[in-house]
Structure formats: C-alpha cells, structure tokens
Scaffold this motif. Sequence first.
Motif, PDB file in Angstrom:
ATOM      1  N   GLN A 284     -12.866   2.388  -1.990  1.00  0.00           N
ATOM      2  CA  GLN A 284     -12.282   2.293  -0.739  1.00  0.00           C
ATOM      3  C   GLN A 284     -10.753   1.295  -0.930  1.00  0.00           C
ATOM      4  N   VAL A 285      -9.592   2.034  -0.494  1.00  0.00           N
ATOM      5  CA  VAL A 285      -8.481   1.242  -0.681  1.00  0.00           C
ATOM      6  C   VAL A 285      -7.936   1.147   0.836  1.00  0.00           C
ATOM      7  N   GLN A 286      -7.570  -0.113   0.886  1.00  0.00           N
ATOM      8  CA  GLN A 286      -6.726  -0.319   2.195  1.00  0.00           C
ATOM      9  C   GLN A 286      -5.353  -0.669   2.083  1.00  0.00           C
ATOM     10  N   LEU A 287      -4.373   0.011   2.813  1.00  0.00           N
ATOM     11  CA  LEU A 287      -2.987   0.118   2.501  1.00  0.00           C
ATOM     12  C   LEU A 287      -2.472  -0.562   3.660  1.00  0.00           C
ATOM     13  N   VAL A 288      -1.390  -1.567   3.571  1.00  0.00           N
ATOM     14  CA  VAL A 288      -0.747  -1.939   4.628  1.00  0.00           C
ATOM     15  C   VAL A 288       0.782  -2.102   4.306  1.00  0.00           C
ATOM     16  N   GLU A 289       1.670  -1.412   5.090  1.00  0.00           N
ATOM     17  CA  GLU A 289       3.163  -1.265   4.971  1.00  0.00           C
ATOM     18  C   GLU A 289       3.745  -2.584   5.633  1.00  0.00           C
ATOM     19  N   SER A 290       4.963  -2.839   5.242  1.00  0.00           N
ATOM     20  CA  SER A 290       5.718  -3.713   5.756  1.00  0.00           C
ATOM     21  C   SER A 290       7.204  -3.543   5.585  1.00  0.00           C
ATOM     22  N   GLY A 291       8.147  -4.147   6.077  1.00  0.00           N
ATOM     23  CA  GLY A 291       9.584  -4.125   5.704  1.00  0.00           C
ATOM     24  C   GLY A 291      10.303  -3.119   6.707  1.00  0.00           C
ATOM     25  N   GLY A 292       9.668  -2.600   7.571  1.00  0.00           N
ATOM     26  CA  GLY A 292      10.458  -1.672   8.596  1.00  0.00           C
ATOM     27  C   GLY A 292      11.265  -2.550   9.661  1.00  0.00           C
ATOM     28  N   GLY A 293      12.027  -1.935  10.280  1.00  0.00           N
ATOM     29  CA  GLY A 293      12.917  -2.501  11.288  1.00  0.00           C
ATOM     30  C   GLY A 293      14.189  -1.674  11.623  1.00  0.00           C
ATOM     31  N   LEU A 294      14.978  -2.504  12.146  1.00  0.00           N
ATOM     32  CA  LEU A 294      16.228  -1.768  12.663  1.00  0.00           C
ATOM     33  C   LEU A 294      17.572  -1.990  11.714  1.00  0.00           C
ATOM     34  N   VAL A 295      18.297  -1.022  11.564  1.00  0.00           N
ATOM     35  CA  VAL A 295      19.272  -1.268  10.501  1.00  0.00           C
ATOM     36  C   VAL A 295      20.258  -0.100  11.105  1.00  0.00           C
ATOM     37  N   GLN A 296      21.724  -0.368  10.701  1.00  0.00           N
ATOM     38  CA  GLN A 296      22.799   0.578  10.876  1.00  0.00           C
ATOM     39  C   GLN A 296      22.898   1.331   9.918  1.00  0.00           C
ATOM     40  N   THR A 297      23.576   2.570  10.290  1.00  0.00           N
ATOM     41  CA  THR A 297      23.885   3.664   9.299  1.00  0.00           C
ATOM     42  C   THR A 297      24.574   2.934   8.080  1.00  0.00           C
ATOM     43  N   GLY A 298      24.236   3.406   6.896  1.00  0.00           N
ATOM     44  CA  GLY A 298      24.746   2.935   5.771  1.00  0.00           C
ATOM     45  C   GLY A 298      23.902   1.817   5.127  1.00  0.00           C
ATOM     46  N   GLY A 299      23.117   1.013   5.954  1.00  0.00           N
ATOM     47  CA  GLY A 299      22.282  -0.057   5.470  1.00  0.00           C
ATOM     48  C   GLY A 299      21.299   0.288   4.596  1.00  0.00           C
ATOM     49  N   SER A 300      20.619  -0.665   4.316  1.00  0.00           N
ATOM     50  CA  SER A 300      19.305  -0.560   3.266  1.00  0.00           C
ATOM     51  C   SER A 300      18.045  -1.354   3.843  1.00  0.00           C
ATOM     52  N   LEU A 301      17.107  -1.052   3.446  1.00  0.00           N
ATOM     53  CA  LEU A 301      15.869  -1.453   3.608  1.00  0.00           C
ATOM     54  C   LEU A 301      14.874  -1.455   2.574  1.00  0.00           C
ATOM     55  N   ARG A 302      14.039  -2.152   2.307  1.00  0.00           N
ATOM     56  CA  ARG A 302      12.929  -2.069   1.178  1.00  0.00           C
ATOM     57  C   ARG A 302      11.578  -2.288   1.963  1.00  0.00           C
ATOM     58  N   LEU A 303      10.954  -1.057   1.827  1.00  0.00           N
ATOM     59  CA  LEU A 303       9.610  -1.124   2.474  1.00  0.00           C
ATOM     60  C   LEU A 303       8.411  -1.653   1.327  1.00  0.00           C
ATOM     61  N   SER A 304       7.541  -2.058   1.726  1.00  0.00           N
ATOM     62  CA  SER A 304       6.401  -2.409   0.816  1.00  0.00           C
ATOM     63  C   SER A 304       5.247  -2.209   1.294  1.00  0.00           C
ATOM     64  N   CYS A 305       4.155  -1.620   0.391  1.00  0.00           N
ATOM     65  CA  CYS A 305       2.784  -1.139   0.671  1.00  0.00           C
ATOM     66  C   CYS A 305       1.812  -2.113  -0.179  1.00  0.00           C
ATOM     67  N   ALA A 306       1.307  -2.923   0.398  1.00  0.00           N
ATOM     68  CA  ALA A 306       0.175  -3.840  -0.240  1.00  0.00           C
ATOM     69  C   ALA A 306      -1.356  -3.088  -0.291  1.00  0.00           C
ATOM     70  N   ALA A 307      -1.852  -2.836  -1.351  1.00  0.00           N
ATOM     71  CA  ALA A 307      -3.245  -2.419  -1.414  1.00  0.00           C
ATOM     72  C   ALA A 307      -4.219  -3.497  -2.078  1.00  0.00           C
ATOM     73  N   SER A 308      -5.502  -3.021  -1.246  1.00  0.00           N
ATOM     74  CA  SER A 308      -6.542  -3.857  -1.753  1.00  0.00           C
ATOM     75  C   SER A 308      -7.241  -3.253  -2.865  1.00  0.00           C
ATOM     76  N   GLY A 309      -8.187  -3.824  -3.393  1.00  0.00           N
ATOM     77  CA  GLY A 309      -9.141  -3.185  -4.551  1.00  0.00           C
ATOM     78  C   GLY A 309      -8.511  -3.611  -5.745  1.00  0.00           C
ATOM     79  N   ARG A 310      -9.438  -3.230  -6.699  1.00  0.00           N
ATOM     80  CA  ARG A 310      -8.843  -3.817  -8.217  1.00  0.00           C
ATOM     81  C   ARG A 310      -8.385  -2.800  -8.909  1.00  0.00           C
ATOM     82  N   THR A 311      -8.484  -1.536  -8.476  1.00  0.00           N
ATOM     83  CA  THR A 311      -8.272  -0.185  -9.246  1.00  0.00           C
ATOM     84  C   THR A 311      -6.843   0.424  -8.706  1.00  0.00           C
ATOM     85  N   PHE A 312      -6.066  -0.613  -8.113  1.00  0.00           N
ATOM     86  CA  PHE A 312      -4.676   0.089  -7.569  1.00  0.00           C
ATOM     87  C   PHE A 312      -3.858   0.644  -8.930  1.00  0.00           C
TER      88      PHE A 312
END
Length: 127
Positions: A1-29
């Motif tokens: 079983q793997v649990q996934l948690v996303e982060s890094g979203g938000g509000l940005v203007q056109t032309g801007g940048s964001l970096r999303l992250s997804c952290a996974a549980s477990g030792r077999t990622f």
Amino acid sequence: QVQLVESGGGLVQTGGSLRLSCAASGRTFSSYAMGWFRQAPGKEREFVATISWSSVNTYYADSVKGRFTISRDNAKNTVYLQMNSLKPEDTAVYYCAARNARYSGSYYYRETNYDYWGQGTQVTVSS
C-alpha cells in the motif's frame, strides 16, 4: 500500500511558475512509476506527465511539453512537477499517482494504468 500526499499548489499569475511535490509513504517508492494528472472544473481528469523508477523514461502531454518537467528523488520518496510559463488553462486540481511497476507502460496516459492516487492540490492561474 502506498499513500501519496501532494503539496505546492496555489494561485499564480499567467507566465509564473510553481513546483508541485508528491510525498509517498512506504519503502518501495523506487519500484513505482509515478505520474501526474489534472482535472479542471467540468472536465475529465487528464494525463500530464509520467516518470519511470529510474527517471530514465519520461512522457508528457502535448499541452505541457516544454513547460512542465517531472522528476523524482527516490531517497526522499518524492516526485515533483515543475511548472513554468503557466497559462489560465493549466488551472486544475493536480493529482499524483503511482503505478505498481517500474515502468509507466504503454498506456501511461490512462488513469487505470495507476494503482494509487493522492487527494490532489489546487493550481489556479490568473489571467
């Protein structure tokens, strides 16, 4: 079983940048191929990008090619989505997904190709 948690979203203007992250549980990622999908209001969820276990193979939707980059750090059990030159049409909830295989497979763009999903993170691009 793997649990996934996303982060890094938000509000940005056109032309801007964001970096999303997804952290996974477990030792077999490192054994999982990972993907990003998104769902805009009133639309079906669509494929964005995928990466194999070793980062050698990556695939992108045509709509994000050249603007988004998927990467992973197996030591941190984390997959990333760097999003540059954002457009209003990129506005969506972004989901991280894991496939119980080292490679993304021929049908990497299909939701059914993936076995585990996160809850999503909202990205809003203002014009």
